[in-house]
Design an enzyme around this catalytic site. Structure first.
Site, PDB file in Angstrom:
ATOM      1  N   LYS A 113       0.814  -1.220   0.000  1.00 42.72           N
ATOM      2  CA  LYS A 113       0.000   0.000   0.000  1.00 42.72           C
ATOM      3  C   LYS A 113       0.844   1.266   0.000  1.00 42.72           C
ATOM      4  CE  LYS A 113      -3.903   0.818   2.567  1.00 42.72           C
ATOM      5  NZ  LYS A 113      -4.761   0.683   3.770  1.00 42.72           N
ATOM      6  N   ASP A 153     -12.903   5.796  20.366  1.00 40.03           N
ATOM      7  CA  ASP A 153     -12.806   7.134  20.903  1.00 40.03           C
ATOM      8  C   ASP A 153     -13.663   8.038  19.997  1.00 40.03           C
ATOM      9  OD1 ASP A 153     -11.578   9.575  21.938  1.00 40.03           O
ATOM     10  OD2 ASP A 153     -10.457   9.560  20.057  1.00 40.03           O
ATOM     11  N   ASP A 155     -13.551  12.215  19.462  1.00 41.75           N
ATOM     12  CA  ASP A 155     -12.818  13.268  18.740  1.00 41.75           C
ATOM     13  C   ASP A 155     -11.550  12.728  18.085  1.00 41.75           C
ATOM     14  OD1 ASP A 155     -14.525  14.488  20.737  1.00 41.75           O
ATOM     15  OD2 ASP A 155     -13.531  16.387  20.308  1.00 41.75           O
ATOM     16  N   ASP A 161     -11.668  16.869  15.489  1.00 42.29           N
ATOM     17  CA  ASP A 161     -11.624  17.370  16.867  1.00 42.29           C
ATOM     18  C   ASP A 161     -12.690  18.443  17.105  1.00 42.29           C
ATOM     19  OD1 ASP A 161     -10.673  17.435  19.408  1.00 42.29           O
ATOM     20  OD2 ASP A 161      -8.981  18.760  18.979  1.00 42.29           O
ATOM     21  N   LYS A 351     -10.009   5.333  30.443  1.00 43.44           N
ATOM     22  CA  LYS A 351     -10.632   4.482  29.418  1.00 43.44           C
ATOM     23  C   LYS A 351     -10.441   2.988  29.660  1.00 43.44           C
ATOM     24  CE  LYS A 351     -11.197   7.926  25.865  1.00 43.44           C
ATOM     25  NZ  LYS A 351     -11.243   8.277  24.449  1.00 43.44           N
ATOM     26  N   ASP A 385      -6.896   7.847  19.095  1.00 39.72           N
ATOM     27  CA  ASP A 385      -5.797   8.654  18.548  1.00 39.72           C
ATOM     28  C   ASP A 385      -4.783   9.058  19.608  1.00 39.72           C
ATOM     29  OD1 ASP A 385      -7.977  10.440  19.547  1.00 39.72           O
ATOM     30  OD2 ASP A 385      -6.478  11.977  19.122  1.00 39.72           O
TER      31      ASP A 385
HETATM   32  P1  IMP Z   1     -12.514  12.063  23.079  1.00 42.81           P
HETATM   33  O1  IMP Z   1     -11.453  12.273  22.038  1.00 42.81           O
HETATM   34  O2  IMP Z   1     -13.757  11.479  22.494  1.00 42.81           O
HETATM   35  O3  IMP Z   1     -12.012  11.262  24.249  1.00 42.81           O
HETATM   36  O4  IMP Z   1     -13.011  13.503  23.604  1.00 42.81           O
HETATM   37  C1  IMP Z   1     -12.162  14.403  24.234  1.00 42.81           C
HETATM   38  C2  IMP Z   1     -12.729  15.797  24.214  1.00 42.81           C
HETATM   39  O5  IMP Z   1     -14.015  15.865  24.836  1.00 42.81           O
HETATM   40  C3  IMP Z   1     -11.895  16.745  25.026  1.00 42.81           C
HETATM   41  O6  IMP Z   1     -10.812  17.224  24.304  1.00 42.81           O
HETATM   42  C4  IMP Z   1     -12.879  17.854  25.376  1.00 42.81           C
HETATM   43  O7  IMP Z   1     -12.864  18.832  24.361  1.00 42.81           O
HETATM   44  C5  IMP Z   1     -14.236  17.188  25.358  1.00 42.81           C
HETATM   45  N1  IMP Z   1     -14.859  17.092  26.697  1.00 42.81           N
HETATM   46  C6  IMP Z   1     -16.088  17.517  26.993  1.00 42.81           C
HETATM   47  N2  IMP Z   1     -16.403  17.245  28.256  1.00 42.81           N
HETATM   48  C7  IMP Z   1     -15.336  16.626  28.795  1.00 42.81           C
HETATM   49  C8  IMP Z   1     -15.075  16.056  30.095  1.00 42.81           C
HETATM   50  O8  IMP Z   1     -15.901  16.083  31.011  1.00 42.81           O
HETATM   51  N3  IMP Z   1     -13.853  15.472  30.247  1.00 42.81           N
HETATM   52  C9  IMP Z   1     -12.957  15.415  29.257  1.00 42.81           C
HETATM   53  N4  IMP Z   1     -13.171  15.910  28.042  1.00 42.81           N
HETATM   54  C10 IMP Z   1     -14.352  16.524  27.800  1.00 42.81           C
HETATM   55 MG    MG Z   2      -9.679  11.494  20.675  1.00 47.01          MG
END
Ligand code: IMP
Ligand code: MG
Length: 434
Positions: A113, A153, A155, A161, A351, A385
């Site tokens: 790839k 996960d 974001d 993000d 996590k 990530d």
């Molecule tokens: P993940 O990548 O899905 O784990 O999300 C992380 C993002 O969620 C963080 O960078 C924050 O911007 C947002 N976030 C919103 N509420 C919370 C919280 O209570 N704890 C940690 N992150 C939070």
């Molecule tokens: Mg993330």
């Protein structure tokens, strides 16, 4: 002295993955010996194809050697002696492997790839090796029986993000495809909200697609949960609930070892985290607001559109983490301090607990479970990530299951396509044998 310490310890060691760096070092030797940069301007050094063939053979041999060393580490693990394996001596940070990793085959796949062996100037990189390891992990899982639980996960993994999972996101069909094969899904995100509406807002594309899906049976549609705040808020898909999500009371799903997380300790830990976040904001002169929640405390920009310098985010995470680690309360409760890209959060739990809860939640309906009735680590894949050892939250999931380290939502889609193809090939093979 201080500056040097910081650079070496905090910003270098913790920003590198020792295992990947070690493999990179091994592959650098055949690259130096066999790549032929002068081939660009003189013909004596042979054709690209000849060079690529030789480099490919050497790289594959090395990957086979590493694969054998992992097998040896797993053999040590099985008798409780993993700290004595040769791999552990060479890469002290190495943890537990849940499956074999067919690295030589995975290298051949990624070389087809990415044309790693055809490069004359750029040696096998961090990203090449990260992707080889991901492929090897998928192969390892399929060879060991398949993926019973896939956790994701939010974001950067499912969507950009700070954004949302919109109906046009190509990952949706891949997740539904996995569910149609009986795989259970957990979205294990740090985003910590108590209301279903907020999660619906972030994930509505996927939730609506599941509702509308004609390829999923009603019982397959039940096979998805959202674990928010790392390991604090659990919601299950429910077509009859507003926002398609039903909140599950903590007492119905917490693990026995979580029952000692009492409110006073939680408050004390968050108080201490808040004090040290405030100190960092003052010391680094950050235009930040403190956000205190039920199970988390964090800093976010106080001015819309402002982006914190990367160094300030890292400094804040490492500072808060150290302070909590050194405290009494930090020894009583698991916590996770991480850099979320443009914010820093300290969450109660992490996590590893979040994925563990999903393993337990779905354990009752899975075919292969451990003695506690949970889906086993060698049947679990967490995709995320954030896998650096400090200031990252997905990293913690490594102790309870296999993981894949992606760098963008597009890579998650590619990974799921790879997994889908492997599952399809396995099914065909099984059908052929009947
Ligand atoms: P993940 O990548 O899905 O784990 O999300 C992380 C993002 O969620 C963080 O960078 C924050 O911007 C947002 N976030 C919103 N509420 C919370 C919280 O209570 N704890 C940690 N992150 C939070
Ligand atoms: Mg993330």
């Amino acid at each position: 002295m201080t500056t040097r310490y910081r650079v070496e310890y905090a910003l270098k060691t913790h920003r590198r993955d020792q295992f990947i760096e070690w493999i990179k070092g091994l592959l650098a030797v055949p690259f130096v010996l066999h790549s032929q940069p002068t081939g660009v301007f003189e013909s004596r050094t042979g054709t690209v194809a000849q060079m690529a063939e030789e480099a490919h053979r050497r790289y594959a041999e090395i990957m086979q050697d590493v694969e054998d060393m992992i097998d040896d580490h797993i053999a040590h693990q099985k008798v409780g002696l993993h700290s004595q394996s040769k791999l552990k001596l060479l890469v002290p940070t190495i943890g537990e492997f849940f499956t074999r990793l067919p690295l030589a085959d995975a290298f051949r796949y990624q070389d087809r790839k990415r044309f790693i062996s055809s490069r004359r100037f750029v040696p096998p990189s961090f990203n090449d090796i990260r992707l080889i390891l991901n492929t090897a992990q998928l192969m390892g899982l399929i060879n060991a029986g398949g993926v019973d639980l896939a956790t994701f996960d939010g974001d950067v993994t499912l969507y950009e993000d700070g954004k949302c999972l919109e109906p046009t996101n190509p990952v949706i069909q891949r997740i539904i495809n996995l569910m149609s094969h009986g795989t259970k899904i957990g979205i294990v995100t740090a985003a910590g909200y108590t209301e279903a509406e907020k999660y619906y807002g972030r994930l509505y594309g996927l939730l609506e697609a599941i509702k509308e899906s004609t390829i999923l049976s009603p019982s397959q549609k039940e096979n998805i949960v959202i674990m928010g705040g790392e390991s604090n808020f659990l919601f299950k898909y429910d077509p009859t609930s507003p926002y398609l999500l039903a909140h599950l009371h903590r007492r119905s799903w917490i693990l026995p070892s979580m029952s000692t997380w009492n409110q006073q300790t939680i408050t004390n830990l968050l108080d201490l985290a808040e004090v040290s976040l405030r100190e960092c904001v003052a010391n680094l002169s950050l235009p930040a607001s403190i956000l205190r929640k039920e199970r988390a405390v964090g800093i976010i920009p106080s001015e819309p559109g402002y982006r914190f310098p990367r160094e300030s985010l890292e400094e804040t995470v490492l500072n808060v983490q150290k302070k909590l680690e050194m405290s009494e309360v930090g020894k009583l409760l698991p916590f996770c301090a991480f850099n979320g890209g443009n914010d820093v959060f300290v969450d109660i739990g992490d996590k590893s607990w979040g994925v563990c809860v999903c393993q337990k939640y779905f354990g009752g309906s899975a075919s292969t479970v451990d003695e506690g009735g949970s889906i086993r680590g060698d049947r679990t894949l967490h995709v995320g990530d954030q896998f650096l050892s400090a200031g990252s939250n997905d990293f913690k999931a490594r102790v309870v299951g296999t993981t894949a380290w992606i760098a963008s939502p597009a890579e998650t889609v590619e990974l799921l396509d790879e997994l889908g193809a492997m599952m399809g090939a396995k099914k065909e093979l099984a059908a052929g044998k009947e």
